[in-house]
Design a protein around this motif. Sequence first.
Motif, short mmCIF file in Angstrom:
data_model
loop_
_atom_site.label_atom_id
_atom_site.label_comp_id
_atom_site.label_asym_id
_atom_site.label_seq_id
_atom_site.Cartn_x
_atom_site.Cartn_y
_atom_site.Cartn_z
N ALA A 123 0.83 -1.21 0.00
CA ALA A 123 0.00 0.00 0.00
C ALA A 123 0.87 1.26 0.00
O ALA A 123 0.55 2.23 -0.70
CB ALA A 123 -0.94 0.00 1.21
N MET A 124 1.96 1.25 0.74
CA MET A 124 2.86 2.39 0.76
C MET A 124 3.49 2.62 -0.62
O MET A 124 3.64 3.75 -1.07
CB MET A 124 3.93 2.21 1.83
CG MET A 124 3.38 2.28 3.24
SD MET A 124 4.60 1.89 4.50
CE MET A 124 5.70 3.28 4.32
N ALA A 125 3.83 1.53 -1.29
CA ALA A 125 4.40 1.64 -2.64
C ALA A 125 3.39 2.26 -3.59
O ALA A 125 3.71 3.18 -4.35
CB ALA A 125 4.86 0.27 -3.12
N VAL A 126 2.17 1.76 -3.55
CA VAL A 126 1.11 2.28 -4.42
C VAL A 126 0.86 3.76 -4.12
O VAL A 126 0.78 4.59 -5.03
CB VAL A 126 -0.19 1.47 -4.27
CG1 VAL A 126 -1.35 2.14 -4.98
CG2 VAL A 126 0.01 0.05 -4.79
N ALA A 127 0.77 4.09 -2.84
CA ALA A 127 0.51 5.48 -2.44
C ALA A 127 1.64 6.41 -2.85
O ALA A 127 1.43 7.62 -3.01
CB ALA A 127 0.28 5.55 -0.93
N SER A 128 2.83 5.86 -3.05
CA SER A 128 3.98 6.66 -3.46
C SER A 128 4.18 6.70 -4.97
O SER A 128 5.15 7.27 -5.46
CB SER A 128 5.25 6.13 -2.79
OG SER A 128 5.14 6.26 -1.39
N GLY A 129 3.27 6.05 -5.70
CA GLY A 129 3.33 6.12 -7.16
C GLY A 129 3.97 4.94 -7.85
O GLY A 129 4.14 4.97 -9.07
N ALA A 130 4.34 3.90 -7.12
CA ALA A 130 4.93 2.72 -7.77
C ALA A 130 3.92 2.07 -8.70
O ALA A 130 2.73 2.00 -8.38
CB ALA A 130 5.40 1.71 -6.71
N THR A 131 4.40 1.61 -9.83
CA THR A 131 3.51 0.96 -10.80
C THR A 131 3.82 -0.52 -10.97
O THR A 131 3.09 -1.22 -11.67
CB THR A 131 3.60 1.66 -12.16
OG1 THR A 131 4.95 1.64 -12.61
CG2 THR A 131 3.10 3.10 -12.07
N SER A 132 4.90 -0.99 -10.36
CA SER A 132 5.27 -2.40 -10.45
C SER A 132 6.23 -2.74 -9.32
O SER A 132 6.83 -1.84 -8.72
CB SER A 132 5.93 -2.70 -11.80
OG SER A 132 6.18 -4.08 -11.92
N LEU A 133 6.36 -4.02 -9.01
CA LEU A 133 7.30 -4.48 -7.99
C LEU A 133 8.28 -5.47 -8.60
O LEU A 133 7.92 -6.26 -9.47
CB LEU A 133 6.57 -5.19 -6.84
CG LEU A 133 5.66 -4.36 -5.96
CD1 LEU A 133 5.01 -5.25 -4.90
CD2 LEU A 133 6.42 -3.22 -5.30
N GLU A 134 9.52 -5.42 -8.09
CA GLU A 134 10.53 -6.41 -8.48
C GLU A 134 10.59 -7.54 -7.48
O GLU A 134 10.87 -8.67 -7.86
CB GLU A 134 11.91 -5.76 -8.54
CG GLU A 134 12.13 -4.86 -9.71
CD GLU A 134 13.55 -4.36 -9.78
OE1 GLU A 134 14.32 -4.51 -8.80
OE2 GLU A 134 13.91 -3.80 -10.83
#
Length: 118
Positions: free
Chosen positions: A62-73
């Motif tokens: 959720a923190m990644a999404v809220a910070s604008g991340a569009t994908s995960l490695e």
Amino acid sequence: MTTQSTGLAPEDRKIITLARSARARNGVPEGAAVRDDTGRTYVAGTVDLDSLKLSALRTAVAMAVASGATSLEAAAVVTEAGAASDEDRAAVRDLGGPGTPVLVAAPDGTVRLTATAG
């Protein structure tokens, strides 16, 4: 599959270390960290409020999404549990896709399991 932490790539060791630190610093049952496709990391611990309960891994996603991340490695969770829950893997899969590795480590940082978000 059990894996020794020493055989991991430096980036994977880093997210395990960050997850361990979050768990210890906050005194929570789990710590987690995820790395996005640009190399940024997001770290979280378990959220346990009366009105909101989230695992550490779902909070990190959720923190990644809220910070604008569009994908995960990759994702890592430090926990007493032997595996990441289906809900945790689903959150990683939603952002990173089914092949995103999920590292599950013991509190001492030893990787117990490497799975995919599948």
